[in-house]
Design an enzyme around this catalytic site. Structure first.
Site, mmCIF file in Angstrom:
data_model
loop_
_atom_site.group_PDB
_atom_site.id
_atom_site.type_symbol
_atom_site.label_atom_id
_atom_site.label_comp_id
_atom_site.label_asym_id
_atom_site.label_seq_id
_atom_site.Cartn_x
_atom_site.Cartn_y
_atom_site.Cartn_z
ATOM 1 N N ASP A 169 -29.583 -21.164 16.076
ATOM 2 C CA ASP A 169 -28.638 -20.944 14.998
ATOM 3 C C ASP A 169 -28.748 -19.298 14.599
ATOM 4 O OD1 ASP A 169 -26.526 -21.457 13.070
ATOM 5 O OD2 ASP A 169 -27.917 -21.307 11.406
ATOM 6 N N VAL A 250 -22.864 -22.580 6.466
ATOM 7 C CA VAL A 250 -21.674 -21.902 6.592
ATOM 8 C C VAL A 250 -22.056 -20.447 7.456
ATOM 9 C CG1 VAL A 250 -20.824 -22.366 4.221
ATOM 10 C CG2 VAL A 250 -22.594 -20.513 4.563
ATOM 11 N N ARG A 251 -23.547 -20.511 8.169
ATOM 12 C CA ARG A 251 -23.579 -19.617 9.121
ATOM 13 C C ARG A 251 -22.625 -19.178 10.278
ATOM 14 N NH1 ARG A 251 -28.388 -16.772 9.832
ATOM 15 N NH2 ARG A 251 -29.517 -18.509 8.679
ATOM 16 N N GLY A 252 -21.768 -20.372 10.678
ATOM 17 C CA GLY A 252 -20.913 -20.522 11.705
ATOM 18 C C GLY A 252 -19.725 -19.746 11.330
ATOM 19 N N VAL A 255 -20.506 -15.958 11.196
ATOM 20 C CA VAL A 255 -20.362 -15.307 12.461
ATOM 21 C C VAL A 255 -19.099 -15.421 13.203
ATOM 22 C CG1 VAL A 255 -21.363 -15.693 14.863
ATOM 23 C CG2 VAL A 255 -22.868 -16.095 12.737
#
Length: 594
Positions: A169, A250-252, A255
């Site tokens: 991730d 919510v990292r996706g 990014v």
């Protein structure tokens, strides 16, 4: 860290692999995207492009190329983080810091080949530093910190083990490559490589203007990025697509927005449009997308007044404009036609039997093991017999010292009058030890008789159960049908693998030697990557093969479980065990004792 401009193949001279080029360029423009993970076979220009990126990446020092550092699998923690400078201690009797790879990669690229095989403690260090951008060292009498902002580029082969979710991730983008090219592409690649090999300096000079233009474009895009804006409508569209992809956290989303804004800056725009979102979608979601479960709700529909803006980007393209292409895919299947080892019987799926309780005890010297049935009625007690087959005359790998090297600081200050110190003090051994359970499962047609295949699955269920309780790692390779395939890449043993085994079928011939060769290479890599690794290999086969494996070696401990269930043995299980220096046990004896 400086290098000559002609030392590497120019980035702009690489033919094809547009998705990877785009991912690397976007991360060079905006390092906050988080680096690039590359999955692909040999010969797909992974390392060439990674090394070439530093030639077009604006550096902190305009007079030199951006630094490029390679993190080897067997590297030490001192080499990665930095440590006591022994040369200065011995010469000047002063404690000084010697920078490691993280310091050398600052402002450039840190390249990790086969990042999925990297030792866990090094992964933890990378996570800490990549998150903070600062490397802090508090050991060996040293208190030191330095900036460590770098573009992390990692390559991996999924069949050799999965990447830890925390590190996966951490990579902002992922590209899956193929080494399959058209005839025209092959001709162009070979021609360019031949020209480079004949005169590297002249070849690099021919591309210096393209290299310079690309570097300037990246520098301009970095400055333009501050002015790029993304509407709430498109942010909502990104959130909706992330929800549909069932990604964690919510990292996706973060990014994706960063990558889309960077793509807009790269094409010279100040406003993100839908094309920017779509251009980076597969790069962001490839390693984050998950299968949706039945009980999950669909994403809420956006309000009518907040519909996504489906306007298209301007048709004009500037120089060095990256093309929006789908990521290359193409997992290859090796075809074999050895009539002596291969059959044509179609695969059949059989349900697993109940777990056959198999306990494994690995002694500290790594040279023997015990396989026994566990008495389910009396927890903590075992019954069964010691298995024969261990050959003391067969050389086994020597375990490395449990100490983690010499503590030079304590050795020196504890003997201030002795120079050099007469007694060296070792660092304390690290607690815990990595253990890998590797299962080689015969999935050929001959294992279908008398429920043998189902019983073999029962053995695997119990191995997985005990490995899970001990928090140890496990991998499963199957051989039969169409070749040797990864059934379960190296992961911490899962709590439930019954469904995975339930769907597993059997058929075809027995590529036994290919399986042992693959296992030997796999174990060699694992032992090289993890110091002090203890590996236990289980070969479940009926021995119906004529393959000669007497010249092959499997590191660690090996047990061959003969699954042939017949009064008169037609297989060569016992002979194979002798050749491999493995313990030999009959599956039927396990069934009787349990």
């Amino acid at each position: 860290m400086t290098r000559l401009a002609s030392s590497d193949f120019p980035f702009t001279a690489v033919a094809g692999q547009e998705p990877l080029k785009l991912a690397l360029i976007l991360c060079a423009i905006n390092p906050h995207i988080g680096g690039v993970l590359i999955s692909g076979p040999r010969g797909s220009a992974k390392s060439t492009l990674a090394r070439g990126l530093s030639g077009v990446m604006p550096s902190l020092d305009s007079e030199h190329l951006a630094p490029f550092a390679t993190l080897p699998l067997g590297t030490s923690e001192d080499r990665l983080l930095g440590a006591l400078d022994l040369e200065q201690v011995l010469q000047d009797k002063q404690v000084a810091f010697k920078p490691g790879l993280l310091s050398k990669a600052h402002g450039g690229v840190l390249y990790v080949d086969e990042v999925n095989l990297l030792a866990d403690h090094l992964v933890d260090q990378l996570l800490d530093v990549s998150a903070s951008g600062v490397n802090r060292i508090e050991r060996d009498g040293i208190s030191h910190e330095h900036a460590a902002r770098f573009l992390l580029v990692g390559t991996m082969n999924p069949d050799e083990g999965e990447l830890r979710p925390q590190l996966k991730d951490r990579f902002g983008l992922m590209v899956a490559l193929s080494n399959q090219y058209s005839l025209e592409e092959r001709v162009q690649i070979v021609r360019l490589r031949d020209e480079y090999d004949q005169d590297p300096q002249a070849f690099c000079d021919a591309f210096k203007y393209k290299q310079r233009n690309l570097k300037n474009s990246i520098r301009l895009a970095r400055h333009a990025l501050e002015q790029v804006r993304c509407s709430d409508e498109l942010r909502l569209e990104v959130a909706r697509r992330c929800h549909l992809a069932n990604i964690d956290g919510v990292r996706g989303d973060i990014v994706w927005i960063r990558a889309a804004m960077t793509h807009a800056a790269w094409r010279g725009a100040k406003v993100v449009v839908l094309d920017d979102i779509q251009a980076v979608e597969e790069l962001v979601l490839r390693h984050r997308r998950q299968v949706k479960t039945q009980n999950q709700s669909p994403p809420p529909s956006p309000p009518p007044s907040r519909r996504p803006d489906h306007s298209r980007s301007p048709s004009q393209n500037k120089g060095n404009q990256p093309q929006d292409q789908e990521s290359a895919q193409g997992n290859q299947t090796n075809e074999h036609n050895d009539s002596g080892e291969w059959g044509s019987m179609e695969p059949h799926a059989l349900a697993s039997s109940a777990p056959i309780n198999v306990g494994v005890q690995i002694e500290s010297n790594g040279q023997s093991s015990t396989l026994a049935c566990i008495d389910e009625m009396t927890p903590g007690k075992r019954k069964g017999k010691q298995l024969s087959g261990y050959r003391p005359d067969v050389a086994h790998p020597v375990e490395r010292s449990s100490a983690d090297g010499i503590d030079w600081f304590r050795s020196i200050i504890s003997q201030p009058q002795a120079w050099p110190p007469k007694e060296l003090i070792h660092k304390p051994a690290k607690t815990g030890q990595a253990v890998l359970h590797l299962v080689l499962l015969d999935t050929s047609a001959s294992t279908l008789s008398q429920g043998v295949f189902a019983h073999a699955k029962g053995v695997i269920l119990d191995i997985a159960h005990h490995a899970y309780l001990a928090r140890e790692q496990m991998a499963i390779l199957g051989f039969g049908q169409d070749g040797v395939a990864s059934i379960l890449p190296k992961v911490r043993a899962p709590k439930e693998i019954a469904d995975l085994l339930e769907d597993l079928g059997a058929g075809g011939g027995t590529p036994f030697r290919v399986a042992i060769e693959n296992a030997s290479q796999y174990l060699a890599k694992q032992h090289k990557a993890t110091t002090g690794l203890k590996s236990q290999t289980y070969i479940l086969t009926d021995g119906r093969t004529q393959a000669d494996v007497s010249d092959l070696v499997l590191q660690g401990n090996t047990v061959l479980i003969d699954t042939e269930n017949a009064p008169v043995k037609r297989g060569r299980g016992q002979d194979i065990a002798q050749h491999l220096g493995a313990q030999y046990v009959l599956l039927s004896s396990l069934l009787e004792n349990c």
